[in-house]
Scaffold this motif. Structure first.
Motif, PDB file in Angstrom:
ATOM      1  N   ALA A 246       0.837  -1.200   0.000  1.00 62.73           N
ATOM      2  CA  ALA A 246       0.000   0.000   0.000  1.00 62.73           C
ATOM      3  C   ALA A 246       0.867   1.242   0.000  1.00 62.73           C
ATOM      4  O   ALA A 246       2.037   1.202   0.381  1.00 62.73           O
TER       5      ALA A 246
ATOM      6  N   ALA B 266      -3.864   0.529  -2.373  1.00 65.38           N
ATOM      7  CA  ALA B 266      -3.262  -0.753  -2.033  1.00 65.38           C
ATOM      8  C   ALA B 266      -3.533  -1.753  -3.139  1.00 65.38           C
ATOM      9  O   ALA B 266      -4.485  -1.592  -3.925  1.00 65.38           O
TER      10      ALA B 266
ATOM     11  N   TYR C 254      -4.498  -6.954   2.066  1.00 62.28           N
ATOM     12  CA  TYR C 254      -4.317  -5.506   2.171  1.00 62.28           C
ATOM     13  C   TYR C 254      -5.493  -4.850   2.886  1.00 62.28           C
ATOM     14  O   TYR C 254      -6.588  -5.386   2.937  1.00 62.28           O
TER      15      TYR C 254
END
Length: 123
Positions: A35, A50, A103
């Protein structure tokens, strides 16, 4: 363990484009979700974008959709952040972060952080 290293920051004018890069010497970096966050003095670090370890899934801060694009080239062990139509309010230190987990958009979701690269956009 990986050590992300950012590059590509600089001083640009409003409306210009800039591409940031995040790389790591460890081959395992290609197995990490990555990210970008950004931070201005006295403020919290904010999520930018991300992507998953294989780049197949991406996620953006709503206000940046359409101007910023995150991508990766695992053959080069590098993640990119393409920033178009830059505005003075995009001025910040941009950080790259990596995780072996899925993420997310929060700072605590990432174990490994780079030192940051400064982006300054003049009016």
């Amino acid at each position: 363990q990986v050590q992300p290293i950012e590059s590509g920051g600089g001083l640009v004018q409003a409306g210009d484009s800039l591409r940031l890069s995040c790389t790591a010497s460890e081959r395992a970096f290609s197995s990490h979700a990555v990210a970008w966050f950004r931070q201005t003095p006295g403020k919290e670090r904010d999520f930018v974008a991300a992507l998953s370890w294989n780049g197949g899934s991406t996620y953006y801060r709503d206000s940046l959709k359409g101007r910023f694009t995150i991508s990766r080239d695992n053959a080069k062990n590098t993640v990119y952040l393409q920033m178009n139509g830059l505005k003075p309010e995009d001025t910040a230190v941009y950080f790259c972060a990596a995780t072996l987990n899925v993420y997310s958009d929060y700072v605590q979701g990432y174990e490994y952080w780079g030192q940051g690269t400064q982006v300054t956009v003049s009016a």
